[in-house]
Design a protein around this motif. Structure first.
Motif, PDB file in Angstrom:
ATOM      1  N   LEU A   1      -9.213   3.323  -1.698  1.00  0.00           N
ATOM      2  CA  LEU A   1      -8.272   2.320  -2.228  1.00  0.00           C
ATOM      3  C   LEU A   1      -7.456   1.711  -1.094  1.00  0.00           C
ATOM      4  N   LYS A   2      -6.988   2.571  -0.175  1.00  0.00           N
ATOM      5  CA  LYS A   2      -6.163   2.065   0.936  1.00  0.00           C
ATOM      6  C   LYS A   2      -6.940   1.059   1.777  1.00  0.00           C
ATOM      7  N   LEU A   3      -8.174   1.429   2.165  1.00  0.00           N
ATOM      8  CA  LEU A   3      -8.949   0.542   3.050  1.00  0.00           C
ATOM      9  C   LEU A   3      -9.283  -0.763   2.330  1.00  0.00           C
TER      10      LEU A   3
ATOM     11  N   ASN B   1       4.560  12.465  -1.731  1.00  0.00           N
ATOM     12  CA  ASN B   1       5.639  13.109  -2.482  1.00  0.00           C
ATOM     13  C   ASN B   1       5.296  13.316  -3.957  1.00  0.00           C
ATOM     14  N   MET B   2       4.463  12.430  -4.521  1.00  0.00           N
ATOM     15  CA  MET B   2       4.008  12.681  -5.897  1.00  0.00           C
ATOM     16  C   MET B   2       3.214  13.987  -5.935  1.00  0.00           C
ATOM     17  N   VAL B   3       2.304  14.125  -4.948  1.00  0.00           N
ATOM     18  CA  VAL B   3       1.484  15.341  -4.912  1.00  0.00           C
ATOM     19  C   VAL B   3       2.382  16.557  -4.699  1.00  0.00           C
TER      20      VAL B   3
ATOM     21  N   ALA C   1       0.853  -1.200   0.000  1.00  0.00           N
ATOM     22  CA  ALA C   1       0.000   0.000   0.000  1.00  0.00           C
ATOM     23  C   ALA C   1       0.882   1.241   0.000  1.00  0.00           C
ATOM     24  N   SER C   2       0.724   2.044  -1.011  1.00  0.00           N
ATOM     25  CA  SER C   2       1.560   3.226  -1.168  1.00  0.00           C
ATOM     26  C   SER C   2       1.068   4.343  -0.246  1.00  0.00           C
ATOM     27  N   THR C   3       1.982   4.940   0.502  1.00  0.00           N
ATOM     28  CA  THR C   3       1.598   6.034   1.410  1.00  0.00           C
ATOM     29  C   THR C   3       2.503   7.246   1.182  1.00  0.00           C
TER      30      THR C   3
END
Ligand code: AGP
Length: 606
Positions: free
Chosen positions: A483-485, A406-408, A399-401
């Motif tokens: 998406l995360k959940l 950092n993309m944003v 899961a990307s956090t």
């Protein structure tokens, strides 16, 4: 996703291969295996974790040449026989393969008719049998590989070793492969970071390349038989091995790393005096920037949500029409590419096949693409040749956090820079920069006072479905929370722009349905307030992410305050409670937080 590691040299191959596999684990897989050359091939394969493979390995497996693989099932179920490596009919060739062989079925039936017995249901196994057959023709592994590849349709990162030849041959077409050159030893890996403890000297293979390795030599050629230079480069950014430290899981560790990761991302990237961003990777002149017809951003999953926020910011700050596209849809929908437009490819891994193909499609049509990438030297980064690294450091949890934040952030700096070359004032640029510089502190402040996360977990953990709503810049944040959940706790989640809720999703609501609202104090807050009332009127229980002290606090059944934040920067803060809700819900349900079922960290098949 599938991973490859190979070794030739003076040392015992087995421990090096197992260690290589361990470093590939974070990419996600469901089985693993190794083959060591020692008289014949000693092959061990096991479903489950690399630790389970280790449990069946003899204490010592003599042999200085070997290949290893982590498999993420595409063709054929998750079984020991389907795990790689795959041995050829007469036991002379063994291969590991990443990618998909689209015409494998035809070769299975041809080879079966010739009497070959298949031991797996995979598409990959045909490669070992064809390669052995071709080898018998002239006893040259490289030529045999070339002829084999010319018969195959599909994608490959492929590596083979031979019983009667002291070489390892490797080929790349659409699936990454990197050769490492040590002192008197050579390596191959699908991930540069698995090589970095052994050597910094690497050769990035390109599509169509073939590499022939001995323990002290790398010879490059292509599928057509032409020799190529062996272009050794030094790995630019060495990531230290990620260790859990005091954290129970990588996902939680990476959530907590966000303030520092963000500092890495913004460090040295502002010209405060001019209120401007200073991203050297934005390779467009002010004149080109002033004439941009539009901006398109491409990504998948979390990267797509970051791209949506980036698009919102570029349109708001630079006043250029901007659209985010899901990479897989974009490339197959026959896009019209304007060579004067600005394209961004957003990806943590830099290896996502759908995004890679979209980039190729844009380049083919004369467009230019800038990368927004975490992994230095990755395929997308190299293909774009321009853009920005987001400097999140290694992200191990599936899961990307921290890469999302950092993309944003990188896209925010792009938006400022593009904006300043157009209509964005110096003062406005400065204001956003000052606020960006404060953001790591605000995230730390929030992480110290997280609010009633566990109450939210109790509300969602047994829900049939959780609805996530947000408006404007918070709509993609709601999608990211869903998406995360969904990915770590396996709870069906639906995310919608809050204004769309009344056009359909409202039918789902019944007494006690959990709805998570992301409502920073921005110009659409009052509209979200109305949506909250509409949900409550239907018995929904509201979990509200809001700014501390804001008059909307109290509208939720569970109110989670985040520090007050500049409107353009709210996603980097409002996403964090959503990441924590996902993490703690997964734990409460006994899910494997860092390695959720069926998922891979980097999806290298289309
Ligand atoms: C994120 O939590 C997901 N595991 C997934 O959606 C991911 O963001 C997507 O596969 C894109 O990956 P990339 O950033 O490496 O291209």
């Amino acid at each position: 996703m599938c991973g490859i590691f190979g070794y030739m040299g003076p040392k015992q191959a087995s421990p090096i291969l197992v260690e290589g596999l361990r470093k590939l684990e974070y990419r996600g897989y469901d089985s693993s295996g190794i083959a060591i050359k020692n008289g014949d091939f000693k092959i061990y394969k096991k479903i489950g974790k690399v630790a389970e493979l280790q449990s069946i390995l003899p204490k010592q497996i003599p042999g200085n040449v070997g290949i290893a693989h982590t498999r993420w099932a595409t063709h054929g179920g998750v079984t020991d026989p389907n795990a790689h490596p795959h041995l050829s009919e007469n036991g002379k060739v063994v291969i590991v393969h990443n990618g998909i062989i689209e015409n494998a079925r035809i070769f299975r039936s041809i080879l079966t008719r010739k009497g070959v017995v298949f031991h797996s249901e995979t598409d990959s196994e045909v490669i070992s049998h064809i390669l052995e057959y071709e080898l018998a023709r002239d006893n040259s592994p490289t030529k045999a590989l070339r002829r084999t590849l010319s018969k195959l349709v599909g994608t490959w990162g492929l590596c083979a070793i031979f019983l009667e030849h002291d070489v390892m041959v490797c080929a790349r077409n659409g699936s990454p492969l990197i050769i490492g050159q040590g002192d008197g030893e050579t390596f191959v890996s699908s991930d540069p970071h698995a090589l970095s403890t052994h050597t910094q000297r690497v050769v990035f293979m390109e599509d169509g390349d073939i590499a022939t390795l001995t323990h002290d030599n790398i010879t490059m050629s292509n599928i057509h038989g032409h020799s190529l230079d062996t272009d050794v480069t030094i790995l630019e950014e060495e990531w230290e091995e990620a260790v859990l430290g005091d954290f129970e899981h990588y996902m939680l560790k990476e959530i907590y790393e966000q303030p520092d990761a963000l500092r890495q991302c913004i460090n040295g990237r502002f010209d405060r005096v001019r209120g401007n961003g200073r991203l050297g990777g934005l390779k467009l002149t002010p004149l080109e920037l002033s004439k941009l017809p539009h901006v398109r951003l491409l990504g998948c999953g979390t990267a797509n949500h970051a791209a949506e926020i980036g698009g919102f910011l570029i349109e708001s700050l630079a006043r250029i029409p901007s659209f985010a596209h899901i990479s897989s849809e974009f490339r197959t929908n026959e896009p019209v590419i304007n060579p004067n437009a600005l394209h961004f490819a957003v990806s943590q891994s830099g290896e996502t096949a759908d995004t890679l193909s979209a980039v190729k499609e844009i380049l083919l049509k004369g467009g230019k693409v800038h990368g927004v990438i975490n992994v230095v030297g990755s395929s997308i980064a190299r293909l774009c040749g321009q853009g920005v690294y987001i400097h999140s450091g290694p992200e191990q949890a599936v899961a990307s956090t921290k890469a999302f934040s950092n993309m944003v952030t990188a896209l925010t700096i792009f938006a400022i820079q593009v904006g300043r070359s157009r209509t964005l004032s110096k003062e406005k640029g400065k204001e956003i920069i000052d606020n960006l510089q404060q953001l790591p502190h605000l995230i730390e402040e929030y992480l110290e006072h997280q609010g009633p996360i566990m109450e939210a977990v109790d509300l969602v953990k047994h829900a049939k479905c959780v609805l996530f709503l947000g408006r404007g810049i918070s709509a993609p944040v709601a999608k990211e929370g869903a998406l995360k959940l969904m990915e770590v706790a396996y709870i069906p989640c639906l995310a919608y722009p809050a204004g769309e809720m009344k056009h359909g999703p409202i039918a789902l609501l019944e007494e006690g349905s959990p709805v998570i609202f992301v409502v920073p104090n921005d110009h659409v807050k009052e509209k979200s307030r109305s949506a909250i009332h509409e949900c409550r009127a239907r018995g929904a229980k509201i979990i509200l992410i809001h700014e501390a002290g804001d008059d909307i606090s109290g509208e939720g059944d569970i109110n989670i305050p985040i520090p007050q934040v500049n409107n353009y920067l709210s996603p980097m803060l409002s996403v964090i409670p959503l990441q924590l809700i996902a993490y703690h819900t997964a734990l409460a349900l006994g899910c494997d937080v860092d390695r959720p079922r069926n998922l891979a960290k980097s999806v290298t098949v289309e």
